[in-house]
Design an enzyme around this catalytic site. Sequence first.
Site: not given
Lengths: 467, 100
Positions: A67, A142, A167
């Site tokens: 990420k 997210s 997330s």
Amino acid sequence: MIFIDSLVFQHVRNAREGNIDFDDFSQKVIEKSEKIQKKYLPFVTLVEKPVKPEKKGKLFYLPISVKDCICTEGIQSSAGSKILKGYVPPFDATSVRKVRDEGVFILGKTNQDEFGFGTFSINSGYDIPRNPLDPERSAGGSSGGAACLTAVADFPHVALAESTGGSISSPAAFTGTVGLTPTYGRVSRWGLIDYANSMDKIGVIGKCVNDVALIFSAISGHDPLDSTSLDIPDEDFTKNLNQPIKGMKAGVPKEYFEEGVDEKIKKIVWQGIKKLENLGVDIKEVSLPHTKYSVASYYIIAVCEASTNLSKYCGMRYGLHEPLDGNFDEYFSKVREDGFGEEAKRRIILGTYARMAGYRNAYYLKALKVRTKIIEDFKTAFKNVDVLLAPSMPVIAPKFKEIEKLEPIDHYMMDILTLGPNLAGIPMLSVPCGAVNGMPVGMHILADHLKEKNIFKIASSFEKVKK
Amino acid sequence: MTNEKSDYWKIDEKLIDHISKVSRLSLTEKEKEKYLKQLADILKTFKEIDEVDTENVEPSFHPLPLSNVWREDEVKKWKWDPLKNTEHKEEKCFKGPRIV
């Protein structure tokens, strides 16, 4: 010894036996990733030529994605934000170093809501990742890029992701992948670009429970560089896979099946719970009475911590730079106005407001006290059960045109099922449970602090019987 | 700044101007207008926490109790060039905007 299998396990075995040519394999994986990127946009940065792993570890030649908020040496790490565009860390986050030490190679950095501020990955400073099952829909957020890539990749791959308020569970549920958010402090946050320090957790998204257990075992463990990292012995979580679950106790929190959760999703998750009951799991209803207050408590704490963290971005030392015009006030304000997206600004305003002299006790301290009540709810429930079972998200992945109609408060309310567990720092895993209108539904398995082993036991058995 | 109880959960134009100044955000009039409306909706929901009785409840700054995490103060060699990621530098220093 119990035999554990998956595409990832097979690939690592093959690589360790010397049956895989790195240059040939990595080139093919990059070519496939480029095609995926054109169609679904999971990456902020896609590596052109991956670094060949030196160590023949437990994850030898395994392609992973990271990420964008987790620092990677030599690869841009911008947390999905324009204000960090161009920032290339000179070091690896501890979690990245740990998997590199086991022999992985990094494909690229996955897209996300800026700094983790969102549930649908639409608040990215770059492109918006699509849901591979229906590109008109969100891949969640997210960690949307991580889940998107995991869902669509037909090659062995696991994603390092991150959750502050949901997330990992949101994108995992929306894309039909498996997402683990560990106990707070189980995985070092050193090298993580922070959102809200008291809640940020690095976790894993994979195609199956086995893959997640394998990578989680590699990244977890104490790190002296992170003072909130828990000083506890390392564990091999793959030992909990395929274990008998008869006699385990699971609680179903009634508040997680109330208004606001899609009726069809409730039905699918209940079917999943019945399957576990058929495997001998003792099911009972429990109550988490402060659930309703988790949205307010979470968002107040999160914006307070976030607005403090974001104060360091000012266009001087890294990331976005502009010509040094005007005095410091004018320069910093201009860089921040240009570099932050709308949601980041909203959270800075809210957080600055809630921390102001005279307001701090009414908002921040009050929210922290409510958090204590929420933690107590979970602790009480876990006195009698090994895990809690609930829907991961109240809806299936929404279409982008539906998301456009939502006000910011509607976005925040979407996190109602994930905020409590994230405030409490307990581990949770979203596992695919069925589908509504062809879109996946996730079942959330929650456990007490440091009881990830209970989650893996239940999830690995459930995965086998869910069909 | 005012701290009367009746003023909680409200952000008005004067306050948003102050907040954007201290948080170094130069908001446009249009942005301000939009945020004011959205923040009113958000604060209405946040106000719900007033319903929770937190008398004698300790705040949880962290989910797990942590206290006094120390480590030895060791001198280590700095391996990275701190100026690598900046465009604004002069010799071995960061170059910033003027102060006055």
